[in-house]
Design an enzyme around this catalytic site. Sequence first.
Site, mmCIF file in Angstrom:
data_model
loop_
_atom_site.group_PDB
_atom_site.id
_atom_site.type_symbol
_atom_site.label_atom_id
_atom_site.label_comp_id
_atom_site.label_asym_id
_atom_site.label_seq_id
_atom_site.Cartn_x
_atom_site.Cartn_y
_atom_site.Cartn_z
ATOM 1 N N GLY A 243 66.106 55.350 -53.646
ATOM 2 C CA GLY A 243 65.141 56.306 -54.169
ATOM 3 C C GLY A 243 65.044 57.572 -53.335
ATOM 4 N N ASN B 265 67.726 50.198 -60.604
ATOM 5 C CA ASN B 265 67.749 51.377 -59.734
ATOM 6 C C ASN B 265 67.523 52.677 -60.513
ATOM 7 O OD1 ASN B 265 70.600 49.978 -57.977
ATOM 8 N ND2 ASN B 265 68.428 49.666 -57.558
ATOM 9 N N GLN C 164 65.561 53.815 -62.633
ATOM 10 C CA GLN C 164 64.209 54.333 -62.862
ATOM 11 C C GLN C 164 63.854 55.427 -61.852
ATOM 12 O OE1 GLN C 164 62.020 52.941 -60.325
ATOM 13 N NE2 GLN C 164 59.940 53.321 -61.062
ATOM 14 N N ASP D 4 64.443 51.016 -46.544
ATOM 15 C CA ASP D 4 63.203 50.451 -47.064
ATOM 16 C C ASP D 4 62.800 49.168 -46.343
ATOM 17 O OD1 ASP D 4 65.136 48.724 -47.945
ATOM 18 O OD2 ASP D 4 64.516 48.721 -50.043
ATOM 19 N N CYS E 297 59.582 47.820 -51.975
ATOM 20 C CA CYS E 297 59.411 48.449 -53.289
ATOM 21 C C CYS E 297 59.827 47.496 -54.406
ATOM 22 C CB CYS E 297 60.232 49.739 -53.360
ATOM 23 S SG CYS E 297 59.564 51.070 -52.353
ATOM 24 N N CYS F 132 57.652 33.809 -57.419
ATOM 25 C CA CYS F 132 57.181 35.183 -57.620
ATOM 26 C C CYS F 132 58.329 35.951 -58.256
ATOM 27 C CB CYS F 132 56.720 35.798 -56.297
ATOM 28 S SG CYS F 132 58.003 35.871 -55.036
#
Length: 378
Positions: free
Chosen positions: A41, A70, A72, A130, A188, A336
């Site tokens: 990002g 990715n 988006q 990240d 993220c 999850c």
Amino acid sequence: MNELSKEELARYSRHIIIPEFNIVGQKKLKAAKVLVIGTGGLGSPMLLYLAAAGVGTIGIVDFDVVDDSNLQRQVLFSVNDVGRPKVEAAKERILGLNPHVNVIAYNLHLSSVNALEIFKEYDVVADGTDNFPTRYLVNDACVITGIPNVYASIFRFDGQVSVFNYKNGPNYRDLYPEPPPPGLVPSCAEGGVLGVLPGIIGSLQANEVIKVITGIGETLSGRLFAFDALNFTTRTFKIQKDKTNPLTGENPTIKELIDYQQFCGIFPEQKEEAIKEITVQELKQKLDDKEDFQLIDVRDKHEYDFVNIGGELIPVNKILDQANKVSKDKPVILHCKTGVRSAKAIRALEEKGFTNLFNLKGGIVAYAKEVDQSLPVY
């Protein structure tokens, strides 16, 4: 060697006519070598703008491949790049934007073994990663090699930008002396990020890189810029040098790169031994056989409402308060999105005496990809 061709003079004319920038600044860009860690990002907009600005040599470090999820926010890539190594697709896109740029692609995992050897070839490093182990690795490698580190981070609606190790200024360890406990800060991929936010923050990061190279303006060295996209507010905090900094303090204890996974409290082998796992195929078989077990989803309600595979919803931040809902008399499978939060929930419950817990390996993402392709992968 750094003279600008006729084509480059025309291409960069809007830079050159700025009095504070002019042809001197453009030549500095052409002579510069910038290493960008990560093509996600943050790296996507940063790489595009650094290439467009005319940075002469751009190094790219990434070991991942392009995934549908990715697109988006990672505007460097297109649907045709899905499945390709990110550095390969990034290099192609950059050269398509500016053929006057030299691009060096490193399709590898940055580590304590290779970082110094790579970093020493560059003038500036831009950290678009990240995760905490890599951030500390990048910081320490920059300090050891004497290279400025242009840093940024993003999460949901919030972004941060700073410049570390610039002209003897503060570094990342002055801001964050210790990493947070493993699993406390979701990535993220787990917590989400507004697609436009990395575009904003990555562009600001590129701006700081250009300022460091050209010497124009005032960089964010000694300051942390924080942006809240949801409420459109900004704050700038001062960063002071810490006398106890193990790299640059009064009594430095770190003089070479260390094991950053261990430093951040991540022990893969111990994690596998501590938490029992079950595969998505094994879960599907148990469901088909109607075995007696409890399935618990520890994601947030909005995620559960978007896509779920059944089971009882108990968000991870409520798991201890609602531990009475977790069976002790039969197998309990927790899941999850990818397995990170459910592992955290299991650790917390095991400290309360539970011994019958299993983590769904890969979470609902793996289930959607490998078992039920009708489910959306988010």
